[in-house]
Scaffold this motif. Structure first.
Motif, PDB file in Angstrom:
ATOM      1  N   ALA A 122      43.273  38.153  45.214  1.00  0.00           N
ATOM      2  CA  ALA A 122      43.741  38.953  46.622  1.00  0.00           C
ATOM      3  C   ALA A 122      42.717  40.046  47.094  1.00  0.00           C
ATOM      4  O   ALA A 122      42.421  40.354  48.399  1.00  0.00           O
ATOM      5  CB  ALA A 122      44.933  39.679  46.195  1.00  0.00           C
ATOM      6  N   PHE A 123      41.747  40.429  46.130  1.00  0.00           N
ATOM      7  CA  PHE A 123      40.734  41.346  46.439  1.00  0.00           C
ATOM      8  C   PHE A 123      39.408  40.573  46.772  1.00  0.00           C
ATOM      9  O   PHE A 123      38.662  41.266  47.657  1.00  0.00           O
ATOM     10  CB  PHE A 123      40.401  42.180  45.397  1.00  0.00           C
ATOM     11  N   LYS A 124      38.978  39.565  46.437  1.00  0.00           N
ATOM     12  CA  LYS A 124      37.487  39.005  46.575  1.00  0.00           C
ATOM     13  C   LYS A 124      37.678  37.403  46.172  1.00  0.00           C
ATOM     14  O   LYS A 124      38.193  36.933  45.362  1.00  0.00           O
ATOM     15  CB  LYS A 124      36.532  39.548  45.693  1.00  0.00           C
ATOM     16  N   THR A 125      36.782  36.686  46.995  1.00  0.00           N
ATOM     17  CA  THR A 125      36.507  35.302  46.700  1.00  0.00           C
ATOM     18  C   THR A 125      34.768  35.099  46.544  1.00  0.00           C
ATOM     19  O   THR A 125      34.298  35.745  47.048  1.00  0.00           O
ATOM     20  CB  THR A 125      37.014  34.465  47.845  1.00  0.00           C
ATOM     21  N   THR A 126      34.700  34.504  45.464  1.00  0.00           N
ATOM     22  CA  THR A 126      33.085  34.091  45.304  1.00  0.00           C
ATOM     23  C   THR A 126      33.138  32.708  44.801  1.00  0.00           C
ATOM     24  O   THR A 126      34.363  31.933  44.555  1.00  0.00           O
ATOM     25  CB  THR A 126      32.853  34.722  43.803  1.00  0.00           C
ATOM     26  N   GLU A 127      31.893  32.182  45.175  1.00  0.00           N
ATOM     27  CA  GLU A 127      31.772  30.786  45.153  1.00  0.00           C
ATOM     28  C   GLU A 127      30.338  30.549  44.684  1.00  0.00           C
ATOM     29  O   GLU A 127      29.324  31.119  45.098  1.00  0.00           O
ATOM     30  CB  GLU A 127      31.976  30.016  46.444  1.00  0.00           C
ATOM     31  N   ILE A 128      30.222  29.668  43.674  1.00  0.00           N
ATOM     32  CA  ILE A 128      28.793  29.302  43.277  1.00  0.00           C
ATOM     33  C   ILE A 128      28.587  27.756  43.545  1.00  0.00           C
ATOM     34  O   ILE A 128      29.479  26.933  43.379  1.00  0.00           O
ATOM     35  CB  ILE A 128      28.516  29.595  41.934  1.00  0.00           C
ATOM     36  N   LYS A 129      27.585  26.985  43.833  1.00  0.00           N
ATOM     37  CA  LYS A 129      27.158  25.731  43.555  1.00  0.00           C
ATOM     38  C   LYS A 129      25.962  25.460  42.772  1.00  0.00           C
ATOM     39  O   LYS A 129      24.838  26.479  42.890  1.00  0.00           O
ATOM     40  CB  LYS A 129      26.658  25.373  45.236  1.00  0.00           C
ATOM     41  N   PHE A 130      26.035  24.476  42.068  1.00  0.00           N
ATOM     42  CA  PHE A 130      24.904  24.231  41.090  1.00  0.00           C
ATOM     43  C   PHE A 130      25.112  23.010  40.561  1.00  0.00           C
ATOM     44  O   PHE A 130      26.034  22.070  40.940  1.00  0.00           O
ATOM     45  CB  PHE A 130      25.290  24.906  39.858  1.00  0.00           C
TER      46      PHE A 130
END
Length: 105
Positions: free
Chosen positions: A25-33
């Protein structure tokens, strides 16, 4: 607040590139690897680390190397996948935290 957040993790594979999106609800993070290839990652707390992810069967190891000049610590996130859940263990030095994610279909 962080402990009250119930995150959702989405992991997808397109070709040989994985995407891992963590949504709260506070933050969205995304990584691609790509497996075994070092990449630059900005962590949820804003640190920039050098990361490498490997996969051995149903266990994914995500190593994060912090900036030594800033005295940042290294961390390792171990994820184990089962038919019903993802078990995650985060290690920094001798501190270990564990989290269980239930699979949604």
């Amino acid at each position: 607040m962080g402990n009250a957040a119930t995150p959702t993790v989405e992991i997808t594979l397109e070709g040989d590139t994985y995407a891992m999106k963590t949504i709260t609800a506070f933050k969205t993070t995304e990584i691609k690897f790509k497996l075994g290839e070092e990449f630059e990652e900005t962590t949820a707390d804003g640190r920039v680390v050098k990361s490498t992810v490997t996969l051995d069967g149903n266990k994914m190891t995500h190593s994060q190397v912090g900036d030594k000049e800033k005295k940042e610590k290294d961390s390792v996130l171990l994820r184990e996948f089962t038919d019903t859940e993802m078990l995650m263990e985060c290690k920094v030095d001798d501190i270990v935290s564990k989290r269980v994610y239930k699979r949604q279909d």
